[in-house]
Every structure is written in C-alpha cells, then in structure tokens.
Design a protein around this motif. Structure first.
Motif, PDB file in Angstrom:
ATOM      1  N   GLN A   1      18.594   3.482 -25.061  1.00 21.50           N
ATOM      2  CA  GLN A   1      17.782   4.360 -24.212  1.00 21.50           C
ATOM      3  C   GLN A   1      18.136   4.193 -22.740  1.00 21.50           C
ATOM      4  O   GLN A   1      18.739   3.216 -22.340  1.00 21.50           O
ATOM      5  N   ASP A   2      17.737   5.170 -21.941  1.00 24.09           N
ATOM      6  CA  ASP A   2      18.039   5.106 -20.513  1.00 24.09           C
ATOM      7  C   ASP A   2      17.031   4.211 -19.788  1.00 24.09           C
ATOM      8  O   ASP A   2      16.120   3.660 -20.386  1.00 24.09           O
ATOM      9  N   GLN A   3      17.201   4.061 -18.486  1.00 21.30           N
ATOM     10  CA  GLN A   3      16.359   3.132 -17.724  1.00 21.30           C
ATOM     11  C   GLN A   3      14.906   3.556 -17.656  1.00 21.30           C
ATOM     12  O   GLN A   3      14.018   2.723 -17.501  1.00 21.30           O
ATOM     13  N   GLU A   4      14.632   4.836 -17.773  1.00 23.53           N
ATOM     14  CA  GLU A   4      13.245   5.303 -17.739  1.00 23.53           C
ATOM     15  C   GLU A   4      12.554   5.177 -19.095  1.00 23.53           C
ATOM     16  O   GLU A   4      11.368   5.445 -19.216  1.00 23.53           O
ATOM     17  N   SER A   5      13.320   4.813 -20.125  1.00 23.27           N
ATOM     18  CA  SER A   5      12.794   4.640 -21.493  1.00 23.27           C
ATOM     19  C   SER A   5      12.132   5.902 -22.029  1.00 23.27           C
ATOM     20  O   SER A   5      11.163   5.830 -22.782  1.00 23.27           O
ATOM     21  N   ASN A   6      12.662   7.056 -21.668  1.00 17.95           N
ATOM     22  CA  ASN A   6      12.032   8.292 -22.117  1.00 17.95           C
ATOM     23  C   ASN A   6      12.909   9.111 -23.056  1.00 17.95           C
ATOM     24  O   ASN A   6      12.566  10.230 -23.395  1.00 17.95           O
ATOM     25  N   ASN A   7      14.048   8.561 -23.482  1.00 15.45           N
ATOM     26  CA  ASN A   7      14.896   9.334 -24.383  1.00 15.45           C
ATOM     27  C   ASN A   7      15.194   8.608 -25.699  1.00 15.45           C
ATOM     28  O   ASN A   7      16.144   8.934 -26.393  1.00 15.45           O
ATOM     29  N   TRP A   8      14.368   7.639 -26.053  1.00 13.34           N
ATOM     30  CA  TRP A   8      14.604   6.855 -27.263  1.00 13.34           C
ATOM     31  C   TRP A   8      14.614   7.719 -28.507  1.00 13.34           C
ATOM     32  O   TRP A   8      15.325   7.429 -29.469  1.00 13.34           O
ATOM     33  N   ASP A   9      13.862   8.816 -28.510  1.00 12.69           N
ATOM     34  CA  ASP A   9      13.779   9.666 -29.695  1.00 12.69           C
ATOM     35  C   ASP A   9      15.108  10.362 -30.019  1.00 12.69           C
ATOM     36  O   ASP A   9      15.360  10.721 -31.166  1.00 12.69           O
ATOM     37  N   GLU A  10      15.974  10.513 -29.035  1.00 12.32           N
ATOM     38  CA  GLU A  10      17.282  11.133 -29.269  1.00 12.32           C
ATOM     39  C   GLU A  10      18.176  10.244 -30.129  1.00 12.32           C
ATOM     40  O   GLU A  10      19.094  10.728 -30.788  1.00 12.32           O
ATOM     41  N   PHE A  11      17.908   8.961 -30.136  1.00 11.19           N
ATOM     42  CA  PHE A  11      18.751   8.011 -30.850  1.00 11.19           C
ATOM     43  C   PHE A  11      18.203   7.622 -32.221  1.00 11.19           C
ATOM     44  O   PHE A  11      18.855   6.878 -32.953  1.00 11.19           O
ATOM     45  N   LEU A  12      17.027   8.098 -32.579  1.00  7.83           N
ATOM     46  CA  LEU A  12      16.428   7.730 -33.866  1.00  7.83           C
ATOM     47  C   LEU A  12      17.332   8.034 -35.059  1.00  7.83           C
ATOM     48  O   LEU A  12      17.550   7.156 -35.894  1.00  7.83           O
ATOM     49  N   PRO A  13      17.880   9.246 -35.182  1.00  5.75           N
ATOM     50  CA  PRO A  13      18.713   9.513 -36.366  1.00  5.75           C
ATOM     51  C   PRO A  13      19.910   8.564 -36.483  1.00  5.75           C
ATOM     52  O   PRO A  13      20.216   8.086 -37.581  1.00  5.75           O
ATOM     53  N   ALA A  14      20.573   8.277 -35.380  1.00  2.00           N
ATOM     54  CA  ALA A  14      21.747   7.403 -35.424  1.00  2.00           C
ATOM     55  C   ALA A  14      21.360   5.971 -35.792  1.00  2.00           C
ATOM     56  O   ALA A  14      22.054   5.317 -36.572  1.00  2.00           O
ATOM     57  N   VAL A  15      20.264   5.468 -35.250  1.00  2.82           N
ATOM     58  CA  VAL A  15      19.838   4.093 -35.535  1.00  2.82           C
ATOM     59  C   VAL A  15      19.362   3.967 -36.980  1.00  2.82           C
ATOM     60  O   VAL A  15      19.692   2.993 -37.669  1.00  2.82           O
TER      61      VAL A  15
END
Length: 68
Positions: free
Chosen positions: A17-31
């Motif tokens: 995720q980025d420094q603001e911790s607001n894009n974690w949902d974009e990485f869910l499928p890959a993780v």
C-alpha cells in the motif's frame, strides 16, 4: 487458523500500500492469489491444491502438448 492467515496476510498488504494507506483494496486479489497458490509449510500443499485436488494453472505455465 484465522490468526495464522491474518499474520501472513496483513504484512503482505502493508508492503504494497501507499504511504496514505488508502489503496490497500487494490492489492487484495493479488495477495489472496499469492496466499492460495503458495505452498504452506505445515501441510506441504497450497490451499488451492487442497481444495481442488490439482495444482493451479499459472500464467507462465506452458499449455499441455496433448489433448486428453
């Protein structure tokens, strides 16, 4: 079991995720894909193999040369 999943899952998302911790949902499928196709130490199998009884077909895998 859930605690072990979270102990693996959360650090993977934190790395991406980025420094603001607001894009974690974009990485869910890959993780989730990485977790489900990775071999686990305890069982020696991936969760995918345990559920479906076969190894996952990954993009770099070669297609079969014969048709069955």
């Amino acid at each position: 079991m859930v605690e072990r999943f979270n102990a693996t899952f959360v650090p993977q998302l934190a790395k991406l995720q980025d420094q603001e911790s607001n894009n974690w949902d974009e990485f869910l499928p890959a993780v989730v894909f990485a977790y489900n196709t990775g071999q686990h130490f305890t069982t020696g199998y991936s969760p995918f193999k345990l559920q479906y009884g076969q190894d996952p077909k990954l993009p770099p895998d070669q297609p079969p040369k014969t048709v069955s």
